[in-house]
Every structure is written in structure tokens, then in C-alpha cells.
Design a protein around this motif. Structure first.
Motif, PDB file in Angstrom:
ATOM      1  N   GLY A  47      37.241  42.339  41.815  1.00 19.63           N
ATOM      2  CA  GLY A  47      37.743  41.182  41.075  1.00 19.63           C
ATOM      3  C   GLY A  47      36.696  40.098  40.969  1.00 19.63           C
ATOM      4  O   GLY A  47      35.623  40.172  41.581  1.00 19.63           O
ATOM      5  N   ARG A  48      36.997  39.080  40.204  1.00 19.17           N
ATOM      6  CA  ARG A  48      36.061  37.976  40.009  1.00 19.17           C
ATOM      7  C   ARG A  48      35.917  37.178  41.300  1.00 19.17           C
ATOM      8  O   ARG A  48      36.908  36.919  41.998  1.00 19.17           O
ATOM      9  CB  ARG A  48      36.574  37.077  38.882  1.00 19.17           C
ATOM     10  N   ASP A  66      38.521  34.423  42.920  1.00 19.18           N
ATOM     11  CA  ASP A  66      39.935  34.635  42.605  1.00 19.18           C
ATOM     12  C   ASP A  66      40.699  34.988  43.873  1.00 19.18           C
ATOM     13  O   ASP A  66      40.308  35.907  44.609  1.00 19.18           O
ATOM     14  CB  ASP A  66      40.101  35.762  41.587  1.00 19.18           C
ATOM     15  N   SER A 100      41.785  38.571  44.385  1.00 21.94           N
ATOM     16  CA  SER A 100      40.723  39.573  44.353  1.00 21.94           C
ATOM     17  C   SER A 100      39.933  39.576  45.653  1.00 21.94           C
ATOM     18  O   SER A 100      39.121  40.464  45.887  1.00 21.94           O
ATOM     19  CB  SER A 100      39.765  39.306  43.187  1.00 21.94           C
ATOM     20  N   ASN A 116      37.627  42.688  47.106  1.00 21.09           N
ATOM     21  CA  ASN A 116      36.185  42.466  47.257  1.00 21.09           C
ATOM     22  C   ASN A 116      35.749  42.594  48.714  1.00 21.09           C
ATOM     23  O   ASN A 116      34.650  43.096  49.004  1.00 21.09           O
ATOM     24  CB  ASN A 116      35.793  41.099  46.706  1.00 21.09           C
TER      25      ASN A 116
END
Length: 366
Positions: free
Chosen positions: A255-256, A259, A262, A266
């Protein structure tokens, strides 16, 4: 086999799944557990005098009689540990339940099983990823597990219903209730191709401590667990950790940075606790899967394209064609190629989709 004695084995106070299986192995059957003198169990692994002193087998039998009456009345299936229908993948886990309660129409031992987990507060992006994953996995003939919770879980189940993919919801309570109640409609639709599964008897409420235990079933029943979207804390990361402890594959969608939902994915990828996933094809490639409807055409296409390979690449393909899987060291000996040249040719063949890598640094034709 006596169903009452099988159920009673799960009701013995202060005896968990590991100890129950030890007693079962020593006695030979659930019925014999309740027949032999309790002192005999001192010879069974992991059972001491304190456990023997606390055994209350009569109470367990009385509770079991009520539970059997309940499952008979509500058409609930009881799957005992030594039943051929018991999930074979879960059976390999040391702390697997001694029995499971199931409602629906399901096969828990299909060739391919994937667990999909994630945050209860899924974003639109996470739900879309989940829907696309389920849709693309359909052609691989999978069964999909989740926990019927809010967010990613129920999204996975709903998409399975839409795509006619067998899906099983693993619950943290008895089958006399449903949590959350708002998912009753989805649960009812799951019964036609899948259903509900739990280790908990009736009258077991959805206590917080039940869900981490539930997660071990979600992880243990699957070939791999996919984390779609997750925060840094929560059940999805617990399930991923359990799957890793069982030596099962774990994947996560990245994910970004920054976020909230996310961060968990990550984290798993960053710490090598999950493989990076972008689509269903990534998962299928790593697991060595082929689509059910195109296994033969793939091989035919490979034969047609083999004329474009170099002499060395065709030689490697010929050797791999004679073996279901061959380790890199053996391949070096059989080809007589320097490791650097062999590695280059293998990489080219992998990139073109002719071969695939498997665990233990082995290779096989796709």
C-alpha cells in the motif's frame, strides 16, 4: 464411533486440543477415553497427575448429550479429528481442534485453498483489490476462507457468492448465533457452496479471546494466506503470524506509504513475513498453479514456441521434461554448464513462462 463421546472429548474441562489428541492417541478411540481408568493417561505424553486429578468425564458426557441433541435438531455436521473429511492441512498443525462443527455444503479438502484476511475498516481500494483477487482466482479452482467479519472478510465472501466460488466462514462462536448479525444474509447464501465452520459448541458467545484462536483455523486450513489491507494491529496480522509459524505461504498487497490500513501489509513485506502480491497470477506463479481450463494449451504453446529457444535453453527444457522437478545442483551436473551460464538460461526461461521455480531451489516445466 460414538458421536457423544467424540463431542465429550472436546468438553473435558482443562483439557485443550493438544492434550485431547494425546488422550485419543493413547486410548485408541474417543469412546475408550471414557472407559479406561484415568490414571492410565499418566503414560500419555503431556499429561500429568494434576490433569488426572481434575478430570471430570461425567460432566463432559452430560454436556455432550445436550450438544448432540442440538446439532441433530439444526442439521449441523460434526467433523471429528480422525474423520476423512477433517481438513488435512489443519490436521498437520499441532494445536488444531479435536473436532469442528460445520453447516452448509462444503469440501474442506479441495486441491487449492486460500485464506483472505484484512481490516474490518476496508477502504474502497481494499475492497476492489479483494474483489479482483477472488474473480481472478476462480479459474484456479480454489476454495476461499475468511472470518465473515466486517470489511475485507465479508467482501471476499460476497464476491465468492457472486463468482460461484466455494467459500467457508470460520467463526469465533457457536452455530446457534451469528456475529455480526448483519451478515446473516451473506451467511445464508454461502450454504449452497461452502458454509460456516467453528470449533465452538452452541451457547459460545463471540468473546474477544475466541478470535485469535479462530484465526489459527483460518491459517491452518489454507495453502496460503493473503492479507489484502490491514493496519499495524489487528486480527489480519495475527493470522499472518500464525500462518508463518505453520510454514505456510503468506502474501500481502503493498500500500501507499503513510496509509493507515496499508501499514500492516507494508510491515509484513518489509520484514520478509509476506511475499509481495499485485494480482492472482503472482500467487499462482509462486505456488506453481495452472488454470484448470488451460493446462494442456500451455504445454502446446510451449512446444510451438520452443523453436525460438537457444540450443542451451532447449537442452535445459529437455532435461526438465524428464523430471517432475530437479534441484539446481543436479541440473548443473546434468547440463555440464557453468553456474553463471545456467543461471542466465534459467532466468530467461522463467521470464518467458516456460519453467517455474519451486521451494528448495528446484525447477520444473510450467
Amino acid at each position: 464411533m460414538s458421536l457423544i463421546h467424540q463431542v465429550a472429548l472436546s468438553f473435558i474441562k482443562n483439557v485443550g486440543p493438544v492434550m485431547a489428541k494425546s488422550m485419543l492417541a493413547y486410548a485408541g478411540s474417543a469412546e475408550d477415553v471414557f472407559k479406561i481408568p484415568p490414571s492410565k493417561f499418566l503414560r500419555a505424553p503431556g499429561i500429568g497427575q494434576k490433569t488426572i486429578d481434575q478430570l471430570d468425564l461425567n460432566s463432559a458426557l452430560k454436556l455432550a448429550e445436550k450438544e448432540v441433541a442440538f446439532v441433530d435438531k439444526h442439521d449441523i455436521d460434526v467433523i471429528f479429528f480422525n474423520d476423512p473429511r477433517y481438513p488435512k492441512r489443519l490436521k498437520l498443525c499441532n494445536d488444531s481442534p479435536i473436532l469442528l462443527y460445520a453447516k452448509g455444503k462444503m469440501d474442506l479438502n479441495t486441491q487449492r485453498v486460500i485464506s483472505i484476511v484484512g481490516t474490518r475498516k476496508a477502504t474502497d481500494y481494499g475492497r476492489l483489490l479483494c474483489q479482483e483477487l477472488v474473480t481472478d482466482l476462480k479459474s484456479y479452482g480454489v476454495t476461499i476462507l475468511s472470518g465473515l467479519a466486517y470489511g475485507i472478510d465479508v467482501t471476499a465472501h460476497k464476491e465468492c457468492i457472486k463468482q460461484d466460488v466455494q467459500t467457508v466462514g470460520v467463526l469465533g462462536h457457536g452455530l446457534d448465533r451469528l456475529y455480526p448479525a448483519s451478515h446473516r444474509g451473506t451467511a445464508d447464501k454461502m450454504m449452497a457452496n461452502g458454509g460456516l465452520l467453528t470449533e465452538y459448541p452452541s451457547n459460545t458467545i463471540a468473546d474477544r479471546e475466541n478470535f485469535p484462536a479462530r484465526n489459527r483455523i483460518v491459517a491452518g486450513m489454507a495453502d496460503a494466506t493473503v492479507v489484502v489491507e490491514a493496519g499495524i494491529k489487528g486480527g489480519a496480522l495475527i493470522t499472518a503470524e500464525i500462518a508463518n509459524s505453520y510454514n505456510r505461504d503468506v502474501f500481502a498487497f503493498p500500500g501507499r506509504v503513510g496509509d493507515e490500513y496499508s501499514e500492516g501489509c507494508n510491515f509484513l513485506i518489509r520484514h520478509n513475513k509476506a511475499g509481495l502480491l499485485t494480482c492472482a497470477e503472482d500467487l499462482a506463479y509462486i505456488l506453481g498453479w495452472q488454470k484448470q481450463d488451460d493446462q494442456v494449451p500451455v504445454k502446446q504453446n510451449q512446444l510451438m514456441l520452443a523453436m525460438d529457444l537457444t540450443t542451451d535453453e532447449r537442452f535445459i527444457m529437455e532435461i526438465l521434461g524428464q523430471n517432475a522437478g530437479i534441484a539446481i545442483d543436479d541440473l548443473t551436473i546434468k547440463t555440464g554448464m557453468p553456474m553463471s551460464l545456467l543461471a542466465m538460461n534459467i532466468l530467461n526461461l522463467e521470464m518467458q513462462g516456460f519453467i517455474r521455480s519451486m521451494p528448495g531451489k528446484t525447477y520444473a516445466i510450467n
